[in-house]
Design a protein around this motif. Sequence first.
Motif, PDB file in Angstrom:
ATOM      1  N   THR A 154       0.817  -1.213   0.000  1.00 14.64           N
ATOM      2  CA  THR A 154       0.000   0.000   0.000  1.00 14.64           C
ATOM      3  C   THR A 154       0.853   1.267   0.000  1.00 14.64           C
ATOM      4  N   PRO A 155       1.880   1.379   0.875  1.00 14.24           N
ATOM      5  CA  PRO A 155       2.705   2.605   0.815  1.00 14.24           C
ATOM      6  C   PRO A 155       3.425   2.763  -0.523  1.00 14.24           C
ATOM      7  N   LYS A 156       3.870   1.648  -1.105  1.00 15.01           N
ATOM      8  CA  LYS A 156       4.565   1.735  -2.385  1.00 15.01           C
ATOM      9  C   LYS A 156       3.612   2.189  -3.482  1.00 15.01           C
ATOM     10  N   GLY A 213       3.053   5.836  -2.986  1.00 15.62           N
ATOM     11  CA  GLY A 213       4.270   6.550  -3.379  1.00 15.62           C
ATOM     12  C   GLY A 213       4.431   6.611  -4.887  1.00 15.62           C
TER      13      GLY A 213
END
Length: 141
Positions: free
Chosen positions: A109-111, A114
């Motif tokens: 999810t963060p990737k 980002g």
Amino acid sequence: PLCTEDKEIGPASCVEGPLPKSADLEAFRQNRFSCKTFQWVEYSSAPGILAVILGTLGLIMTFMLLAVLITYRGRYVLRAAAPTFGYIMCLGSVCSMIYIIMLPGEPSTPKCIGLEWMGLFGTTLLYMGLIIRSFRIWKIT
């Protein structure tokens, strides 16, 4: 890509290859539109290595151009071209190259977030410098 219109999914959904099973679509919907349910490129694969190499070369060239802009910012040609717009475009290029380097690898999810930010922010900054320069020339003429 194969696109379909499905009232349960919402607008047209495009996927590579055959349509995923309904369970995959349900998992995709529950993950709040994350990229976890689709295949990804590994860093160790040929496309992953190529992305990292090209992104790194792009970063190196961007920093070299930034060094030239900073070194010669007092020259008439660069002052007339407004080096501030060049700095903005270099920042956009850095974000775009980071986006390219981040593409391979297992998604999270963060990737995914980002990637969205780096890609859109980099493109926006790159084109912003060009559009502002064009507007400035248009106002002068």
